[in-house]
Each structure stands twice: as structure tokens, then as C-alpha cells.
Design a protein around this motif. Structure first.
Motif, PDB file in Angstrom:
ATOM      1  N   VAL A 118       0.852  -1.187   0.000  1.00 45.55           N
ATOM      2  CA  VAL A 118       0.000   0.000   0.000  1.00 45.55           C
ATOM      3  C   VAL A 118       0.886   1.235   0.000  1.00 45.55           C
ATOM      4  CG1 VAL A 118      -1.906  -1.148   1.171  1.00 45.55           C
ATOM      5  CG2 VAL A 118      -0.202   0.057   2.518  1.00 45.55           C
ATOM      6  N   ALA A 119       0.415   2.293  -0.659  1.00 49.36           N
ATOM      7  CA  ALA A 119       1.203   3.516  -0.803  1.00 49.36           C
ATOM      8  C   ALA A 119       0.391   4.726  -0.375  1.00 49.36           C
ATOM      9  CB  ALA A 119       1.653   3.677  -2.259  1.00 49.36           C
ATOM     10  N   GLU A 120       1.078   5.715   0.189  1.00 53.63           N
ATOM     11  CA  GLU A 120       0.435   6.965   0.587  1.00 53.63           C
ATOM     12  C   GLU A 120       1.396   8.120   0.346  1.00 53.63           C
ATOM     13  OE1 GLU A 120      -2.105   9.506   1.210  1.00 53.63           O
ATOM     14  OE2 GLU A 120      -2.841   7.528   1.823  1.00 53.63           O
ATOM     15  N   ASN A 121       0.882   9.195  -0.264  1.00 58.42           N
ATOM     16  CA  ASN A 121       1.655  10.411  -0.458  1.00 58.42           C
ATOM     17  C   ASN A 121       1.492  11.283   0.778  1.00 58.42           C
ATOM     18  OD1 ASN A 121       2.708  12.925  -1.188  1.00 58.42           O
ATOM     19  ND2 ASN A 121       2.079  12.710  -3.312  1.00 58.42           N
ATOM     20  N   CYS A 122       2.529  11.336   1.598  1.00 60.88           N
ATOM     21  CA  CYS A 122       2.431  12.043   2.877  1.00 60.88           C
ATOM     22  C   CYS A 122       2.366  13.553   2.705  1.00 60.88           C
ATOM     23  CB  CYS A 122       3.623  11.688   3.760  1.00 60.88           C
ATOM     24  SG  CYS A 122       3.736   9.936   4.173  1.00 60.88           S
ATOM     25  N   GLY A 123       2.780  14.060   1.574  1.00 61.11           N
ATOM     26  CA  GLY A 123       2.770  15.497   1.375  1.00 61.11           C
ATOM     27  C   GLY A 123       1.460  16.048   0.888  1.00 61.11           C
ATOM     28  N   ALA A 124       0.494  15.163   0.613  1.00 55.47           N
ATOM     29  CA  ALA A 124      -0.759  15.607  -0.001  1.00 55.47           C
ATOM     30  C   ALA A 124      -1.865  15.863   1.022  1.00 55.47           C
ATOM     31  CB  ALA A 124      -1.242  14.569  -1.009  1.00 55.47           C
ATOM     32  N   LEU A 125      -1.655  15.520   2.299  1.00 53.87           N
ATOM     33  CA  LEU A 125      -2.733  15.596   3.288  1.00 53.87           C
ATOM     34  C   LEU A 125      -2.290  16.337   4.540  1.00 53.87           C
ATOM     35  CD1 LEU A 125      -3.975  11.878   3.095  1.00 53.87           C
ATOM     36  CD2 LEU A 125      -5.078  13.859   2.070  1.00 53.87           C
ATOM     37  N   PRO A 126      -3.214  17.057   5.207  1.00 56.34           N
ATOM     38  CA  PRO A 126      -2.908  17.634   6.523  1.00 56.34           C
ATOM     39  C   PRO A 126      -2.801  16.526   7.562  1.00 56.34           C
ATOM     40  CG  PRO A 126      -5.219  17.990   5.953  1.00 56.34           C
ATOM     41  CD  PRO A 126      -4.563  17.413   4.734  1.00 56.34           C
ATOM     42  N   ASP A 127      -2.261  16.874   8.730  1.00 52.82           N
ATOM     43  CA  ASP A 127      -1.947  15.866   9.753  1.00 52.82           C
ATOM     44  C   ASP A 127      -3.125  14.970  10.110  1.00 52.82           C
ATOM     45  OD1 ASP A 127       0.577  16.823   9.772  1.00 52.82           O
ATOM     46  OD2 ASP A 127       0.597  17.479  11.868  1.00 52.82           O
ATOM     47  N   GLU A 128      -4.293  15.571  10.373  1.00 55.60           N
ATOM     48  CA  GLU A 128      -5.429  14.782  10.849  1.00 55.60           C
ATOM     49  C   GLU A 128      -5.864  13.759   9.804  1.00 55.60           C
ATOM     50  OE1 GLU A 128      -9.514  16.465  11.422  1.00 55.60           O
ATOM     51  OE2 GLU A 128      -9.082  16.056  13.541  1.00 55.60           O
ATOM     52  N   LEU A 129      -5.956  14.183   8.540  1.00 51.79           N
ATOM     53  CA  LEU A 129      -6.359  13.257   7.488  1.00 51.79           C
ATOM     54  C   LEU A 129      -5.279  12.219   7.223  1.00 51.79           C
ATOM     55  CD1 LEU A 129      -8.159  15.565   4.898  1.00 51.79           C
ATOM     56  CD2 LEU A 129      -9.173  14.026   6.580  1.00 51.79           C
ATOM     57  N   LEU A 130      -4.005  12.611   7.305  1.00 55.63           N
ATOM     58  CA  LEU A 130      -2.920  11.647   7.104  1.00 55.63           C
ATOM     59  C   LEU A 130      -2.933  10.599   8.206  1.00 55.63           C
ATOM     60  CD1 LEU A 130      -0.450  10.748   5.516  1.00 55.63           C
ATOM     61  CD2 LEU A 130       0.918  12.347   6.879  1.00 55.63           C
ATOM     62  N   GLU A 131      -3.176  11.037   9.440  1.00 58.14           N
ATOM     63  CA  GLU A 131      -3.253  10.085  10.549  1.00 58.14           C
ATOM     64  C   GLU A 131      -4.412   9.120  10.350  1.00 58.14           C
ATOM     65  OE1 GLU A 131      -3.414  10.049  15.463  1.00 58.14           O
ATOM     66  OE2 GLU A 131      -3.397  11.956  14.359  1.00 58.14           O
ATOM     67  N   SER A 132      -5.542   9.643   9.862  1.00 57.86           N
ATOM     68  CA  SER A 132      -6.691   8.780   9.587  1.00 57.86           C
ATOM     69  C   SER A 132      -6.380   7.791   8.468  1.00 57.86           C
ATOM     70  CB  SER A 132      -7.900   9.643   9.206  1.00 57.86           C
ATOM     71  OG  SER A 132      -8.940   8.856   8.698  1.00 57.86           O
ATOM     72  N   GLU A 133      -5.711   8.251   7.401  1.00 64.49           N
ATOM     73  CA  GLU A 133      -5.367   7.372   6.278  1.00 64.49           C
ATOM     74  C   GLU A 133      -4.442   6.251   6.722  1.00 64.49           C
ATOM     75  OE1 GLU A 133      -6.022   7.253   2.784  1.00 64.49           O
ATOM     76  OE2 GLU A 133      -7.763   8.375   3.457  1.00 64.49           O
ATOM     77  N   LEU A 134      -3.451   6.587   7.524  1.00 56.54           N
ATOM     78  CA  LEU A 134      -2.446   5.590   7.889  1.00 56.54           C
ATOM     79  C   LEU A 134      -2.880   4.700   9.044  1.00 56.54           C
ATOM     80  CD1 LEU A 134       0.861   7.667   7.627  1.00 56.54           C
ATOM     81  CD2 LEU A 134      -0.144   6.125   5.941  1.00 56.54           C
ATOM     82  N   PHE A 135      -3.547   5.281  10.049  1.00 55.55           N
ATOM     83  CA  PHE A 135      -3.851   4.525  11.266  1.00 55.55           C
ATOM     84  C   PHE A 135      -5.328   4.209  11.440  1.00 55.55           C
ATOM     85  CE2 PHE A 135      -0.219   7.418  12.771  1.00 55.55           C
ATOM     86  CZ  PHE A 135       0.714   6.618  12.139  1.00 55.55           C
ATOM     87  N   GLY A 136      -6.207   4.822  10.608  1.00 51.53           N
ATOM     88  CA  GLY A 136      -7.637   4.565  10.707  1.00 51.53           C
ATOM     89  C   GLY A 136      -8.309   5.481  11.712  1.00 51.53           C
ATOM     90  N   HIS A 137      -9.634   5.400  11.779  1.00 49.99           N
ATOM     91  CA  HIS A 137     -10.369   6.199  12.755  1.00 49.99           C
ATOM     92  C   HIS A 137     -11.682   5.508  13.117  1.00 49.99           C
ATOM     93  CE1 HIS A 137     -12.105   7.945   8.916  1.00 49.99           C
ATOM     94  NE2 HIS A 137     -13.206   7.605   9.566  1.00 49.99           N
ATOM     95  N   LYS A 138     -12.222   5.881  14.271  1.00 46.64           N
ATOM     96  CA  LYS A 138     -13.534   5.420  14.703  1.00 46.64           C
ATOM     97  C   LYS A 138     -14.591   6.406  14.206  1.00 46.64           C
ATOM     98  CE  LYS A 138     -14.015   2.384  17.231  1.00 46.64           C
ATOM     99  NZ  LYS A 138     -14.219   0.942  16.970  1.00 46.64           N
ATOM    100  N   ARG A 139     -15.792   5.939  14.124  1.00 51.07           N
ATOM    101  CA  ARG A 139     -16.891   6.807  13.710  1.00 51.07           C
ATOM    102  C   ARG A 139     -17.047   7.965  14.692  1.00 51.07           C
ATOM    103  NH1 ARG A 139     -23.177   4.824  12.717  1.00 51.07           N
ATOM    104  NH2 ARG A 139     -23.992   6.854  12.053  1.00 51.07           N
ATOM    105  N   GLY A 140     -17.144   9.202  14.152  1.00 53.91           N
ATOM    106  CA  GLY A 140     -17.295  10.382  15.001  1.00 53.91           C
ATOM    107  C   GLY A 140     -16.000  10.916  15.560  1.00 53.91           C
ATOM    108  N   ALA A 141     -14.853  10.375  15.115  1.00 54.47           N
ATOM    109  CA  ALA A 141     -13.570  10.826  15.647  1.00 54.47           C
ATOM    110  C   ALA A 141     -13.294  12.282  15.290  1.00 54.47           C
ATOM    111  CB  ALA A 141     -12.445   9.934  15.140  1.00 54.47           C
ATOM    112  N   PHE A 142     -13.814  12.744  14.174  1.00 53.70           N
ATOM    113  CA  PHE A 142     -13.660  14.139  13.775  1.00 53.70           C
ATOM    114  C   PHE A 142     -14.800  14.482  12.830  1.00 53.70           C
ATOM    115  CE2 PHE A 142     -11.044  11.436  11.088  1.00 53.70           C
ATOM    116  CZ  PHE A 142     -11.479  11.755   9.811  1.00 53.70           C
ATOM    117  N   THR A 143     -14.950  15.746  12.507  1.00 54.19           N
ATOM    118  CA  THR A 143     -16.030  16.186  11.634  1.00 54.19           C
ATOM    119  C   THR A 143     -15.919  15.501  10.271  1.00 54.19           C
ATOM    120  OG1 THR A 143     -16.038  18.338  12.712  1.00 54.19           O
ATOM    121  CG2 THR A 143     -17.117  18.177  10.558  1.00 54.19           C
ATOM    122  N   GLY A 144     -16.992  14.836   9.880  1.00 54.53           N
ATOM    123  CA  GLY A 144     -16.992  14.128   8.603  1.00 54.53           C
ATOM    124  C   GLY A 144     -16.692  12.651   8.722  1.00 54.53           C
TER     125      GLY A 144
END
Length: 495
Positions: free
Chosen positions: A219-245
């Protein structure tokens, strides 16, 4: 039924509403209508229906109650409720009890209603295809396993360090490929550095498909294309309601790549705050999704890439030293394309083969004159720029051979080893004014002749010269030898 249109069943106890719905849908769907649940159930027993559009408030039985029975008897039919009442309790009951696909409020908009019905029918067909595939998988497990193994072998061959990385016999990439071959089998982190477009992801895939993790995911991810919160979600995942959206739970790429390889492109772009989080994951081998208190162990190999000088970034305090040494057990430096002139012809033919398959257009090859221009250009965009140039030429091509007249002006005008442009030639500090002007004039002559396929009459007309005057200038700048490539272009294929 004889119609090839998808069939929709509309249920409403008000005749006017029923007729309005029928007229709205009948151009795209075969519309069956019913004024009550009993009538609708009889239609379902006789006809093949893909979707149901049912009013919620009906005498004797609500839409949710009826669709709950439909869910038990005809679970594949897509169920939609339409109602003038948007009670929250009705919404929850409709979704949980009857498995409703959509809840449409009155008054409805025709275009939006049609869009939702189209999506419902598409979902119906996708569900049936999925069921058929599941049945086939159960009946043919050995064949499926063989197909998967065949695809794995193709991937390994495509990204093999010896065959997958295209280069010439005396290429400076040979040392890179040897290092890939030696490092790939060992479960260590690797940092791939090089300018944009040099093939860092290709190198990362070669490391993966020649490692013991080759059967695991990449799996590949461009780390320069996302802000911290979205990058953290892409790489580590998130629970429902963890942030807006965050409307649903998401599995991160580290978890998806468990047992395989994670490629972190442009790692030099991540913020100092995220560097701390990434370092913790790499040190502990565990992730914690956003919004969750539970940690999950992951087993991944990390290959990172950057076009920055990370050692300089460490010295400047912009990149953590401990993270650098964590990701750079081995460093592989990819040379820019301008340092690989002997690879350009091989690369061009390989890229052209791929592009012909992608675009469905065939040519016989590349002229030697074109290859000479490609080899002389400095390629600031590296292999990616070369690929785009060949794609442009293939689209424009009308002959069997890709001639130099198809090249972009920047390549025809800037085809020198140093990559100097016209302004740089005129403003250089060495040489007299006469020498600088003559150097620029020679380039203009060459570019014009190439565009006109060495037709001297057309070139002279464009430049405002007589044919005799053009001939004199060609002799003066020793461009007659380039003119000989006209024969090579017209008589054969690229060597």
C-alpha cells in the motif's frame, strides 16, 4: 416482461401521487404500480422487480411494515421509502427494521428521485454479480487460487530488480538494481531518495515483490498531499465520530498492509508533530486509530521516499534525527534521467509499448532523430516527463514512425546536454555577442528544420530566408550532418 428497462414497483394509496410518480419514471424504467400492500405483494410474486418505491403512510399497513416482509421474502430487491413526514423515529425504524436503502422526503425533486432510482438498480445488479461470483468461488476454489498465483508471478516479474527496472547494459542504474537485489530479502526499512519522477515508487515495489513479504499487500500513501489529521486517519484509521466528517469507521493503511509493505512517499513533507506519532508506531509496531483507546499490533515493512536531502533537514532541525535513522537503515539514491542518457532509448521503447496498450493505438517505432533529441534534452521532470512526452507524440502521430517533428517545442529548442534555454544562451557571461547570437541562431535553424521534417523550402519560407541563404547557414553551423537523419527517419525503424 418484454421491455429491457429495469423494473420498479411504486406503491401509493393516492392515485394522483401514483400517476405522477409513474410519469416521472416511465422514460427510464418499466413502472409497475399498486395502491396497497396486498396488491404489491401479488405483483412481486409474478414479476421480477429490481427496486420498490413505497409510501410510508398507507391505510392498514405502513410502508416499513410491508417492506419488512419484502426483506424476508425478496431480500435482493432494493427498498426505498417515500414520505411527507420526516419523523426521526420513522427513519431509524425504516433503516433497522426494513433495511431501507433510501428515505425520500416529499415534496421530491424529479431529477433527484431519478438519480436515486438509478443508483438503486445499479446496486441490485451489483449484488447479483457479487452473489454469482461468490458461488463461482465456492465451486472453483482451485482455479481461483491458480489465477491469483499467476497474477502474483506477473507482478513479481514486472517489478523484478533485474527485468522490471528498465535500463541499458551500461546504465548507472545497475548499481541501484544490485543494491535492491541485496537489500530486498531482508526485513529492514529503506529510504529511497531522488528527484520527482525518477521512479521511487517503482523501486519500492521492486523491494516488496522481491522480499519475503511478496505475497502480502503493498500500500502507498503520499504524505505530502494531506494535513496531519487526514494523514493520521489514512495511515492509522479512525472510529466513527472521531472528527467532523468521520461518518463511519475506517481501517488505516498500516492495518491493511499487515504482513506486507507500506510505502510512504514524500516523507520529508510531514510536520514535526506527525513525525512524533509516526516514530512511535515504527518503534512499538502498534497503531491506535483516531478516536479509539485500543491499540492494534501491525507487522509491516516501511519503505519511505523523498526528494529532499533528509540529512540536511535533520541538521536544520526540520526532521527528527531518531525518525531519520528509523526509516533509513538503508538508503537508495535514484539518479535523475539527465545522468542516464544511455537508458533513454531503452526507456522510450518500453514506455511506448505500455502507452500503445493503454491508448489502443499502434506505431512501428521511434525515429533515430527523435531518439537523438530525447537523449540531448535535460529532462527536469525525469521519467514521468519522458512518459508524458511520448504519450503526446503517440496521440498526435499520423505516420508509422514517431518523428522528431512531433516533439514539444521545449525539447526541440532545449535539446542540449546542459538544458540551457534561449535566454541563458544570450545572457551567458562567456563569448562575444556575435558568438552568443550565432549559438541561438543555430538552435532556431535546427528546431525549424526538424518541425518541417528537413524540408528546406518550408523552413526557409518560415524563417524569411532564400533556399541558398538557408543552405549557407547550414554549412556555416555544420548542420548538414543532422540533415542526414532525414534518410534514417524515412527508411526504417528505431534501432
Amino acid at each position: 416482461m418484454s421491455s429491457n428497462l429495469p423494473t420498479v414497483l411504486v406503491i401509493d394509496d393516492e392515485p394522483r401521487s401514483l400517476e405522477t410518480l409513474r410519469r416521472t419514471l416511465e422514460e427510464e424504467f418499466e413502472v409497475l404500480t399498486a395502491e396497497n400492500a396486498a396488491e404489491a405483494e401479488g405483483i412481486l410474486e409474478r414479476e421480477w422487480v429490481q427496486a420498490i418505491l413505497c409510501d410510508q403512510r398507507m391505510p392498514g399497513e405502513t410502508g416499513v411494515e410491508f417492506l419488512s416482509r419484502v426483506r424476508d421474502r425478496w431480500p435482493e430487491v432494493i427498498r426505498i421509502i417515500i414520505s411527507g413526514y420526516t419523523d426521526a423515529g420513522d427513519l431509524v425504524e425504516a433503516i433497522n427494521r426494513a433495511g431501507i436503502y433510501q428515505y425520500i422526503s416529499k415534496p421530491w425533486h424529479p431529477d433527484k428521485l431519478l438519480l436515486k432510482l438509478r443508483n438503486a438498480v445499479d446496486l441490485f445488479h451489483l449484488q447479483r454479480q457479487n452473489a454469482l461470483l461468490s458461488t463461482e468461488l465456492k465451486l472453483r476454489p482451485e482455479t481461483v487460487a491458480e489465477d491469483l498465483e499467476g497474477k502474483r508471478r506477473l507482478l513479481q516479474q514486472r517489478f523484478d530488480w533485474d527485468q522490471g527496472i528498465v535500463r541499458g547494459p551500461e546504465s548507472c542504474m545497475n548499481g541501484v538494481c544490485d543494491l535492491v537485489r541485496r537489500v530486498a530479502p531482508y526485513d529492514v526499512s529503506v529510504l529511497v531518495s531522488g528527484e520527482s519522477g525518477t521512479g521511487k515508487e517503482l523501486c519500492a515495489r521492486a523491494l516488496h515483490y522481491n522480499s519475503l513479504r511478496r505475497d502480502g499487500p503493498f500500500v502507498a500513501e503520499n504524505c505530502g498531499a494531506l494535513p496531519d489529521e487526514l494523514l493520521e486517519s489514512e495511515l492509522f484509521g479512525h472510529k466513527r465520530g472521531a472528527f467532523t466528517g468521520a461518518s463511519e469507521e475506517r481501517v488505516g493503511l498500516f492495518e491493511l498492509a499487515d504482513g506486507g509493505t507500506v510505502f510512504l512517499d514524500e516523507i520529508g513533507e510531514i510536520s514535526p508533530a506527525f513525525q512524533v506519532k509516526l516514530l512511535r508506531v515504527l518503534q512499538e509496531g502498534e497503531i491506535r486509530p483516531l478516536g479509539s483507546n485500543q491499540r492494534r499490533m501491525v507487522d509491516v515493512r516501511v519503505v519511505a521516499a523523498t526528494n529532499r536531502d533528509l540529512e540536511a533537514e535533520v541538521r536544520a532541525g526540520r526532521f527528527r534525527e531518531d525518525l531519520y535513522y528509523r526509516i533509513a537503515t538503508f538508503t537508495i539514491n535514484l539518479p535523475p534521467l539527465r545522468d542516464r542518457p544511455k537508458d533513454i532509448a531503452v526507456l522510450a521503447h518500453s514506455l511506448l509499448d505500455d502507452l500503445q496498450r493503454q491508448l489502443g493505438k499502434r506505431v512501428d517505432g521511434i525515429s533515430r532523430e527523435t531518439l537523438a533529441c530525447l537523449e540531448a534534452y535535460h529532462w527536469p521532470g525525469n521519467v514521468r516527463e519522458l512518459q508524458n512526452e511520448l504519450k503526446r507524440m503517440l496521440v498526435l502521430a499520423q505516420d508509422a514512425i514517431l518523428g522528431a517533428e512531433l516533439l514539444s517545442p521545449r525539447i526541440l529548442q532545449g535539446a542540449d546536454e546542459e538544458g540551457t534555454d534561449d535566454l541563458a544562451i544570450v545572457s551567458q557571461t562567456e563569448g562575444s555577442l556575435k558568438e552568443r547570437i550565432e549559438s541561438l541562431e543555430a538552435r532556431i535553424l535546427k528546431e525549424t528544420l526538424i518541425r518541417h521534417r528537413w524540408n528546406k523550402t518550408r523552413a526557409a519560407e518560415e524563417l524569411g530566408l532564400s533556399r541558398v541563404g538557408l543552405r549557407s547557414k547550414l554549412e556555416r553551423y555544420d548542420l548538414e550532418k543532422v540533415d542526414g537523419m532525414e534518410e534514417l527517419k524515412s527508411t526504417g525503424r528505431a534501432q
